[in-house]
Design a protein around this motif. Sequence first.
Motif, PDB file in Angstrom:
ATOM      1  N   LEU A 136      14.988  -3.544  -6.232  1.00  0.00           N
ATOM      2  CA  LEU A 136      13.965  -2.481  -6.239  1.00  0.00           C
ATOM      3  C   LEU A 136      12.543  -2.762  -6.584  1.00  0.00           C
ATOM      4  CD1 LEU A 136      16.554  -0.122  -7.983  1.00  0.00           C
ATOM      5  CD2 LEU A 136      16.140   0.009  -5.526  1.00  0.00           C
ATOM      6  N   THR A 137      12.340  -3.373  -7.620  1.00  0.00           N
ATOM      7  CA  THR A 137      11.066  -3.788  -7.883  1.00  0.00           C
ATOM      8  C   THR A 137      10.332  -4.884  -7.013  1.00  0.00           C
ATOM      9  OG1 THR A 137      11.919  -5.596  -9.473  1.00  0.00           O
ATOM     10  CG2 THR A 137      11.467  -3.518 -10.199  1.00  0.00           C
ATOM     11  N   GLU A 138      11.201  -5.805  -6.368  1.00  0.00           N
ATOM     12  CA  GLU A 138      10.470  -6.400  -5.314  1.00  0.00           C
ATOM     13  C   GLU A 138      10.274  -5.812  -4.136  1.00  0.00           C
ATOM     14  OE1 GLU A 138       9.980  -9.931  -5.453  1.00  0.00           O
ATOM     15  OE2 GLU A 138      10.379  -9.476  -7.433  1.00  0.00           O
ATOM     16  N   TRP A 139      11.168  -4.768  -3.859  1.00  0.00           N
ATOM     17  CA  TRP A 139      10.678  -3.869  -2.523  1.00  0.00           C
ATOM     18  C   TRP A 139       9.337  -3.196  -3.107  1.00  0.00           C
ATOM     19  CZ3 TRP A 139       9.733   1.024  -1.225  1.00  0.00           C
ATOM     20  CH2 TRP A 139       9.653   1.213   0.153  1.00  0.00           C
ATOM     21  N   LEU A 140       9.243  -2.556  -4.123  1.00  0.00           N
ATOM     22  CA  LEU A 140       8.342  -1.801  -4.419  1.00  0.00           C
ATOM     23  C   LEU A 140       7.089  -2.556  -4.381  1.00  0.00           C
ATOM     24  CD1 LEU A 140       9.517   0.595  -7.405  1.00  0.00           C
ATOM     25  CD2 LEU A 140       8.436   1.290  -5.076  1.00  0.00           C
ATOM     26  N   ALA A 141       7.072  -4.056  -4.780  1.00  0.00           N
ATOM     27  CA  ALA A 141       6.009  -4.718  -5.065  1.00  0.00           C
ATOM     28  C   ALA A 141       5.454  -5.046  -3.418  1.00  0.00           C
ATOM     29  CB  ALA A 141       6.282  -6.063  -5.774  1.00  0.00           C
ATOM     30  N   GLU A 142       6.075  -5.165  -2.643  1.00  0.00           N
ATOM     31  CA  GLU A 142       5.968  -5.564  -1.148  1.00  0.00           C
ATOM     32  C   GLU A 142       5.391  -4.319  -0.339  1.00  0.00           C
ATOM     33  OE1 GLU A 142       7.641  -7.405   2.899  1.00  0.00           O
ATOM     34  OE2 GLU A 142       8.681  -7.891   1.062  1.00  0.00           O
ATOM     35  N   ARG A 173       1.246   0.286  -5.114  1.00  0.00           N
ATOM     36  CA  ARG A 173       0.714   1.276  -6.151  1.00  0.00           C
ATOM     37  C   ARG A 173       1.603   1.998  -6.974  1.00  0.00           C
ATOM     38  NH1 ARG A 173      -3.164   5.371  -3.164  1.00  0.00           N
ATOM     39  NH2 ARG A 173      -1.600   5.450  -1.589  1.00  0.00           N
ATOM     40  N   SER A 174       3.071   2.054  -6.454  1.00  0.00           N
ATOM     41  CA  SER A 174       4.068   2.666  -7.080  1.00  0.00           C
ATOM     42  C   SER A 174       4.433   1.551  -7.896  1.00  0.00           C
ATOM     43  CB  SER A 174       5.109   3.190  -6.546  1.00  0.00           C
ATOM     44  OG  SER A 174       4.570   3.991  -5.684  1.00  0.00           O
ATOM     45  N   TYR A 175       4.612   0.222  -7.465  1.00  0.00           N
ATOM     46  CA  TYR A 175       4.973  -0.930  -8.308  1.00  0.00           C
ATOM     47  C   TYR A 175       4.262  -1.065  -9.646  1.00  0.00           C
ATOM     48  CZ  TYR A 175       5.929  -5.675  -9.860  1.00  0.00           C
ATOM     49  OH  TYR A 175       6.260  -6.825 -10.343  1.00  0.00           O
ATOM     50  N   ALA A 176       2.880  -0.831  -9.471  1.00  0.00           N
ATOM     51  CA  ALA A 176       1.887  -1.082 -10.574  1.00  0.00           C
ATOM     52  C   ALA A 176       2.134   0.251 -11.791  1.00  0.00           C
ATOM     53  CB  ALA A 176       0.489  -0.829 -10.043  1.00  0.00           C
ATOM     54  N   GLN A 177       2.798   1.247 -11.326  1.00  0.00           N
ATOM     55  CA  GLN A 177       3.042   2.308 -12.142  1.00  0.00           C
ATOM     56  C   GLN A 177       4.371   2.006 -13.033  1.00  0.00           C
ATOM     57  OE1 GLN A 177       1.124   5.171 -12.563  1.00  0.00           O
ATOM     58  NE2 GLN A 177      -0.521   4.351 -11.224  1.00  0.00           N
ATOM     59  N   LEU A 178       4.922   1.327 -12.682  1.00  0.00           N
ATOM     60  CA  LEU A 178       6.289   1.053 -13.395  1.00  0.00           C
ATOM     61  C   LEU A 178       5.986   0.312 -14.935  1.00  0.00           C
ATOM     62  CD1 LEU A 178       8.448  -1.255 -10.896  1.00  0.00           C
ATOM     63  CD2 LEU A 178       8.653   1.308 -11.705  1.00  0.00           C
ATOM     64  N   LEU A 179       6.700   0.803 -15.896  1.00  0.00           N
ATOM     65  CA  LEU A 179       6.405   0.365 -17.193  1.00  0.00           C
ATOM     66  C   LEU A 179       7.243  -0.870 -17.612  1.00  0.00           C
ATOM     67  CD1 LEU A 179       6.691   3.939 -18.998  1.00  0.00           C
ATOM     68  CD2 LEU A 179       4.593   2.710 -18.607  1.00  0.00           C
ATOM     69  N   PRO A 180       6.819  -1.555 -18.486  1.00  0.00           N
ATOM     70  CA  PRO A 180       7.728  -2.597 -18.840  1.00  0.00           C
ATOM     71  C   PRO A 180       8.973  -2.315 -19.622  1.00  0.00           C
ATOM     72  CG  PRO A 180       5.947  -2.397 -20.378  1.00  0.00           C
ATOM     73  CD  PRO A 180       5.817  -1.439 -19.395  1.00  0.00           C
TER      74      PRO A 180
END
Length: 69
Positions: free
Chosen positions: A21-27, A31-38
């Motif tokens: 999921l995070t890999e898909w968002l990053a690609e 902008r959504s990927y950058a909003q993810l919290l650690p």
Amino acid sequence: MPDAENAGDNAARIAAAWHPLTEWLAEHAPRSYAQLLPPATDDEMREAEAVLAEWARHPDGGEPRSPRS
């Protein structure tokens, strides 16, 4: 609540589920990927578990008190 023996396995399965999921968002949605919290720290998880346990004792919708009070 999972026992300590299974907790590591569960954490690994959850991390593995999030990875695509995070890999898909990053690609596709950087902008959504950058909003993810650690990920939450162990202390944050313990605090969340305490709050949820207290909340679960109030099935009538009453306000749980903070575990810090």
